[in-house]
Design an enzyme around this catalytic site. Structure first.
Site, PDB file in Angstrom:
ATOM      1  N   HIS A 152      82.001  42.129  36.284  1.00  0.00           N
ATOM      2  CA  HIS A 152      80.725  41.473  36.564  1.00  0.00           C
ATOM      3  C   HIS A 152      79.721  42.491  37.110  1.00  0.00           C
ATOM      4  O   HIS A 152      80.102  43.573  37.572  1.00  0.00           O
ATOM      5  CB  HIS A 152      80.926  40.339  37.560  1.00  0.00           C
TER       6      HIS A 152
ATOM      7  N   GLU B  56      77.714  42.614  39.833  1.00  0.00           N
ATOM      8  CA  GLU B  56      77.829  42.991  41.243  1.00  0.00           C
ATOM      9  C   GLU B  56      79.069  43.848  41.471  1.00  0.00           C
ATOM     10  O   GLU B  56      79.045  44.824  42.228  1.00  0.00           O
ATOM     11  CB  GLU B  56      77.885  41.740  42.125  1.00  0.00           C
TER      12      GLU B  56
ATOM     13  N   CYS C 125      79.553  35.123  41.449  1.00  0.00           N
ATOM     14  CA  CYS C 125      80.632  34.174  41.181  1.00  0.00           C
ATOM     15  C   CYS C 125      81.466  33.937  42.434  1.00  0.00           C
ATOM     16  O   CYS C 125      81.634  34.818  43.273  1.00  0.00           O
ATOM     17  CB  CYS C 125      81.526  34.694  40.052  1.00  0.00           C
TER      18      CYS C 125
ATOM     19  N   CYS D 273      82.972  38.076  42.978  1.00  0.00           N
ATOM     20  CA  CYS D 273      81.891  38.938  43.461  1.00  0.00           C
ATOM     21  C   CYS D 273      81.433  38.513  44.856  1.00  0.00           C
ATOM     22  O   CYS D 273      81.034  39.345  45.673  1.00  0.00           O
ATOM     23  CB  CYS D 273      80.725  38.916  42.479  1.00  0.00           C
TER      24      CYS D 273
END
Length: 405
Positions: A305, A307, A335, A345
């Site tokens: 992801h 981040e 998330c 994250c």
């Protein structure tokens, strides 16, 4: 306001740096910072200007919380010092607009500074406005506007006559921990409307916990620097006797440019390979006013992801450094749960002790229900939703998804 970098000290570690300030401040104020709590009228001369200030001792002694009823030492000591600084005076022009928060009954800063600017607004609670007006008028400062501005309510005067704001000033306004949240909310609202403004505030060092609380609350919205007044005086032509006492500190704050960083995060999102099984998200990490890492969905191997990528890239490049206090900009809510069972994250951000997360959009419930915002707030992280970017961020997020019918 351009202050030479050598005279600024970035407030990064609030606890540590305030501890140093209070250790160096050995002067104790028996009168809690009031210039004279026994006289109804005070006469003083600043420069060549004679000034008379009417106080309201009855209000001070009878009304709880009426701290604005008297003249405080901080403005008496700091404003004249500012008038001697070229970096300050060069920033004042006939087009300059200044708002003073918590002006108090004296109106002293407005009396001294208004001749050098186009617009000066002195603000405070309703109960002080009449007396502020009287003090301004009797000191030939009738051009200063006086407006009600209660930090707990409206963030700026409704009948304010100008459309831009250069500087916000406040002197000795950090004294009650219960008011800190309201003051920060007011400042954040002003920064939202006037992103180019700067704040200058002076504070007598009385209670370390209260100052720490304010600085911790305000740092998610502003870059904060301590102005080294003693260092400036060493190279100044002004007499050292004019240096404010050691128990007073001066700070400058500049709003973070959330829009600029969010646009950079959106540009990161545009780098994602489109897919119908995940979102396209961009992230930017800012620390001490500088971008230290970026990331976008699936940038690194695996179903990574945005981040997550930004954090991993920073740690690989700076293995001994910390992200504590940094700001995460993400085009979508981080998330809180992953179908892959990897660490979310949200958990990564909490673990790294970010101070703030700025969001371009909330996560749609397409794959899993996201609780990122709630979990971040529960962990004490400030969440700022820049939903003006929401349409662009969501459009980018679902790039590659089948069109809805």
């Amino acid at each position: 306001m351009q202050i030479p970098e050598k005279y600024l000290s970035s407030v990064d570690n609030v606890e540590e740096e305030t501890q140093i300030l209070f250790a160096l401040s050995k002067q104790k104020d028996a009168d809690l910072g009031m210039l004279d709590s026994k006289q109804e009228q005070i006469a003083l001369t600043i420069g060549n200007k004679p000034i008379k200030v009417k106080q309201s001792l009855q209000s001070l002694h009878q009304s709880r919380g009426s701290t604005g009823s008297v003249l405080w030492k901080t403005s008496v000591k700091v404003v004249p010092w500012l008038l001697q600084q070229s970096w300050f005076m060069n920033s004042l022009t006939p087009k300059t607009s200044i708002l003073e928060l918590g002006s108090g009954i004296s109106g002293l800063a407005g009396i001294l500074l208004s001749p050098f600017v186009g617009n000066y607004v002195a603000s405070d609670k309703q109960l002080y406005l009449k007396k502020i007006r009287e003090n301004l008028d009797q000191n030939n400062a009738s051009d200063v506007e006086v407006h009600e501005l209660d930090w707990k309510s409206t963030p700026y005067p409704k009948d304010w006559t100008f459309d831009f704001l250069d500087y916000v000033l406040f002197f000795d306004c950090i004294y009650n921990p219960h008011l800190n949240a309201h003051l920060v909310s007011c400042l954040a609202s002003l920064a939202e409307r006037y992103p180019g403004m700067q704040c200058l505030f002076a504070q007598e060092l009385r209670d370390q916990e209260t100052l720490v609380d304010f600085l911790e609350r305000v740092r998610p919205y502003f870059e904060v620097d301590l102005i080294k007044m003693e260092e400036i005086n060493k190279t100044s032509v002004a007499s050292s006797t004019n240096l404010p006492p050691a128990n007073m500190s001066l700070f400058i704050m500049k709003p973070y440019n959330h829009e600029e960083y969010m646009l950079k995060a959106l540009n990161e999102a545009k780098k994602c390979e489109p897919t119908d099984s995940a979102f396209c998200v961009g992230a930017v990490i800012v620390q001490n006013g500088k971008i230290v890492s970026t990331g976008y969905s699936r940038e690194r191997p695996g179903n990574t992801h945005a981040e997550e990528c930004a954090i991993e890239k920073f740690m690989l490049k700076n293995p001994t450094d910390s992200l504590e206090g940094a700001i995460m900009y993400s085009t979508m809510e981080p998330c809180s749960k992953r179908l892959s069972k990897k660490v979310s994250c949200t958990d990564l951000i909490v673990k790294q002790k970010f101070s703030t997360v700025v969001l371009g959009s909330l996560e749609p419930d397409i794959f899993v229900k996201c609780e990122g915002v709630d979990l971040l707030k529960k962990a004490g992280i400030v969440v700022i939703e820049k939903l003006t970017f929401q349409d662009d961020c969501l459009r980018e997020a679902v790039r590659g998804h089948p069109p809805k019918h």
